[in-house]
Design an enzyme around this catalytic site. Structure first.
Site, PDB file in Angstrom:
ATOM      1  N   THR A   1       0.847  -1.199   0.000  1.00 35.00           N
ATOM      2  CA  THR A   1       0.000   0.000   0.000  1.00 35.00           C
ATOM      3  C   THR A   1       0.880   1.246   0.000  1.00 35.00           C
ATOM      4  OG1 THR A   1      -0.135   0.054   2.428  1.00 35.00           O
ATOM      5  CG2 THR A   1      -1.839  -1.181   1.242  1.00 35.00           C
TER       6      THR A   1
ATOM      7  N   TYR B   1       1.048  11.028  15.049  1.00 26.66           N
ATOM      8  CA  TYR B   1       1.785  10.105  14.184  1.00 26.66           C
ATOM      9  C   TYR B   1       2.541   9.086  15.025  1.00 26.66           C
ATOM     10  CZ  TYR B   1       5.551   8.564  11.020  1.00 26.66           C
ATOM     11  OH  TYR B   1       6.440   7.818  10.282  1.00 26.66           O
TER      12      TYR B   1
END
Length: 263
Positions: A13, A154
């Protein structure tokens, strides 16, 4: 060294640029068949054209952060055959103050960085276990172990990915399937290069001097005192996916140049 990856079908991905595209190229050079992915059909087509000289590559445009698009992506990927290797590489990040990040943005981080990996692992891991062969690799980050104050959401999601990988590895006990996470540190990608060029110009320094000083100022614990290359990260991923790494399972493999100062 023969990594035993000939004709293996690999799904990656977020692979139209940066580390993801580098991983795709490395797999192709080992004789694997690769499905590249990105949100833009144009970027996917360009990547397929660019990498086709290295081997057999397919492209599927889909936003795997969206549950419906992810389901269609999974269905299309399975149409190419049994997936032997899944590389969860797609992720988002932003430099932003902790107090400025809204609940909605936090949810977007989890959906993009964590749930996208959950969806694909849930789709492909069972068939790997059934055929007693397969690899799942998730690209986390050194920030998952050493959280970055300027990128807390993150960092938190990368920690979650490390935990997810270890948990999935527990499901593979006694099989020939492995699940590992990979923790890159600062890596010289197109995006990083663009940022560094602009930052160097703003400081009125040449790029090489600015880059060298970056590690002295911002990453003093780095043992290599430089950016990793995309190829270095990609080759680590490919090795972990290979038949030569069958005994490596449930690990968080660091490829961060020694930034994390721990045993």
């Amino acid at each position: 060294m023969n990594l035993q990856l000939e004709n293996k079908l690999v799904v990656i991905t977020g692979s139209t640029s940066g580390i993801g595209k580098g991983i795709a190229k490395s797999f192709l050079q080992e004789g694997a068949k690769v499905i590249v992915n990105g949100r833009s059909s144009t970027r996917v087509e360009e990547t397929v054209a660019e990498l086709s000289g290295f081997g057999k590559v397919f492209g599927i445009a889909a936003d795997v952060t969206d549950a419906k698009e992810a389901a269609l992506f999974i269905e299309q990927a399975k149409s190419y055959g049994q997936v032997d290797v899944l590389v969860n590489n797609m992720g988002v990040f932003e430099v932003k103050g902790f107090e400025e990040v809204t609940d909605e943005e936090w949810m977007h981080y989890f959906n993009a960085n964590v749930l996208s990996a959950v969806r694909l692992a849930r789709a492909f891991l069972p068939s790997m276990l059934e055929q007693n062969s397969g690899r799942v690799l998730t690209i986390a980050s050194e920030a998952g172990v050493k959280p970055l104050p300027q990128m807390i959401p993150y960092s938190v999601t990368k920690t979650a990915l490390i935990s997810l990988s270890r948990g999935l590895a527990e499901l593979t006990k006694g099989t020939n399937v492995t699940v590992n996470s990979v923790l890159p540190g600062p890596t010289w990608t197109e995006g990083v290069e663009g940022y560094m060029v602009g930052a160097a110009k703003a400081e009125n320094e040449d790029l090489s001097t600015f880059t060298e000083n970056y590690f002295k100022k911002n990453e003093p614990t780095s043992l290599i005192q430089r950016f990793a290359t995309v190829e270095e990260v990609a080759d680590s991923v490919v090795f972990l996916a290979s038949g030569k790494a069958s005994a490596i399972n449930g690990t968080a493999q660091r490829v961060e140049g020694g930034i994390i100062r721990s045993l």
